[in-house]
Write an enzyme that holds these catalytic residues in place. Structure first.
Site, PDB file in Angstrom:
ATOM      1  CG  ASP A  84      32.895  42.821  33.772  1.00 37.30           C
ATOM      2  OD1 ASP A  84      33.918  43.017  34.454  1.00 37.30           O
ATOM      3  OD2 ASP A  84      32.203  41.780  33.844  1.00 37.30           O
ATOM      4  CB  ILE A  85      31.458  38.888  30.345  1.00 34.73           C
ATOM      5  CG1 ILE A  85      30.656  38.002  29.430  1.00 34.73           C
ATOM      6  CG2 ILE A  85      31.779  38.182  31.655  1.00 34.73           C
ATOM      7  CD1 ILE A  85      31.411  36.782  28.915  1.00 34.73           C
ATOM      8  CG  ASN A  93      38.507  44.056  42.625  1.00 36.68           C
ATOM      9  OD1 ASN A  93      38.263  44.889  43.496  1.00 36.68           O
ATOM     10  ND2 ASN A  93      37.568  43.595  41.808  1.00 36.68           N
ATOM     11  CG  HIS A 150      41.194  43.729  35.569  1.00 34.92           C
ATOM     12  ND1 HIS A 150      42.013  42.695  35.979  1.00 34.92           N
ATOM     13  CD2 HIS A 150      40.071  43.622  36.323  1.00 34.92           C
ATOM     14  CE1 HIS A 150      41.410  41.990  36.919  1.00 34.92           C
ATOM     15  NE2 HIS A 150      40.239  42.539  37.163  1.00 34.92           N
ATOM     16  CG  HIS A 182      36.509  46.428  37.711  1.00 42.37           C
ATOM     17  ND1 HIS A 182      35.611  45.453  37.306  1.00 42.37           N
ATOM     18  CD2 HIS A 182      37.543  45.771  38.290  1.00 42.37           C
ATOM     19  CE1 HIS A 182      36.092  44.249  37.643  1.00 42.37           C
ATOM     20  NE2 HIS A 182      37.258  44.417  38.238  1.00 42.37           N
TER      21      HIS A 182
HETATM   22  P1  5GP Z   1      38.287  40.947  38.963  1.00 39.06           P
HETATM   23  O1  5GP Z   1      37.328  40.098  39.752  1.00 39.06           O
HETATM   24  O2  5GP Z   1      39.551  40.191  38.637  1.00 39.06           O
HETATM   25  O3  5GP Z   1      38.555  42.301  39.548  1.00 39.06           O
HETATM   26  O4  5GP Z   1      37.549  41.275  37.608  1.00 39.06           O
HETATM   27  C1  5GP Z   1      37.499  40.386  36.534  1.00 39.06           C
HETATM   28  C2  5GP Z   1      36.340  40.824  35.675  1.00 39.06           C
HETATM   29  O5  5GP Z   1      36.463  40.186  34.427  1.00 39.06           O
HETATM   30  C3  5GP Z   1      34.970  40.450  36.243  1.00 39.06           C
HETATM   31  O6  5GP Z   1      34.203  41.613  36.446  1.00 39.06           O
HETATM   32  C4  5GP Z   1      34.399  39.531  35.174  1.00 39.06           C
HETATM   33  O7  5GP Z   1      33.011  39.700  34.996  1.00 39.06           O
HETATM   34  C5  5GP Z   1      35.182  39.927  33.943  1.00 39.06           C
HETATM   35  N1  5GP Z   1      35.325  38.855  32.969  1.00 39.06           N
HETATM   36  C6  5GP Z   1      35.693  37.548  33.218  1.00 39.06           C
HETATM   37  N2  5GP Z   1      35.729  36.856  32.080  1.00 39.06           N
HETATM   38  C7  5GP Z   1      35.377  37.718  31.081  1.00 39.06           C
HETATM   39  C8  5GP Z   1      35.238  37.563  29.668  1.00 39.06           C
HETATM   40  O8  5GP Z   1      35.440  36.502  29.084  1.00 39.06           O
HETATM   41  N3  5GP Z   1      34.868  38.676  28.965  1.00 39.06           N
HETATM   42  C9  5GP Z   1      34.643  39.877  29.578  1.00 39.06           C
HETATM   43  N4  5GP Z   1      34.269  40.897  28.788  1.00 39.06           N
HETATM   44  N5  5GP Z   1      34.766  40.048  30.904  1.00 39.06           N
HETATM   45  C10 5GP Z   1      35.127  38.972  31.650  1.00 39.06           C
END
Ligand code: 5GP
Length: 113
Positions: free
Chosen positions: A29-30, A86, A99, A101
């Site tokens: 994760d970034i 999520n 996705h 986590h």
């Molecule tokens: P969500 O909030 O949808 O459950 O998780 C999305 C995740 O994607 C977040 O934890 C966010 O940090 C990660 N994310 C968003 N953009 C990027 C990216 O460009 N690269 C990576 N490696 N992770 C990302």
């Protein structure tokens, strides 16, 4: 408009990939929320758990087994970890591509925020 995860699958933007096979991709994760924070995604653009069809049962099961193997590979299985998916607005989902986590490396608290 492709999601950021589709662009990672297509190698249009870089990612720190830790695992890949024909069906799925895992990368760091970034914005890590734990010392280990990896995202596992199917390569097929399924938007969320809610978008899964009954025909996706094998894929959904496979994702869990890849999480199991990733946790072992990353050396966090013994101490334990948390898996979060999520889903939708109230679930806190920000990227509309399914996705998992995988969070590890520190004790987790409950309830989640
Ligand atoms: P969500 O909030 O949808 O459950 O998780 C999305 C995740 O994607 C977040 O934890 C966010 O940090 C990660 N994310 C968003 N953009 C990027 C990216 O460009 N690269 C990576 N490696 N992770 C990302």
């Amino acid at each position: 408009m492709p999601t950021v995860f589709q662009r990672i699958i297509d190698r249009e933007i870089p990612a720190d990939i830790v695992y890949e096979d024909d069906d799925c991709l895992a990368f760091r994760d970034i914005s890590p929320q734990a010392p280990t924070h990896v995202l596992l995604i199917p390569k097929r653009p399924i938007a969320s758990i809610d978008a899964l069809s009954d025909e996706d049962a094998a894929l959904a099961g496979r994702l869990f087994l890849v999480i199991r193997d990733l946790a072992r590979q990353l050396g966090v299985a013994e101490a334990g970890y948390r898996v979060v998916v999520n889903t939708g607005s109230n679930g806190g989902q920000t990227v509309e591509h399914l996705h998992f986590h995988l969070l590890a490396g520190r004790p987790m608290t409950w309830p989640p925020g």
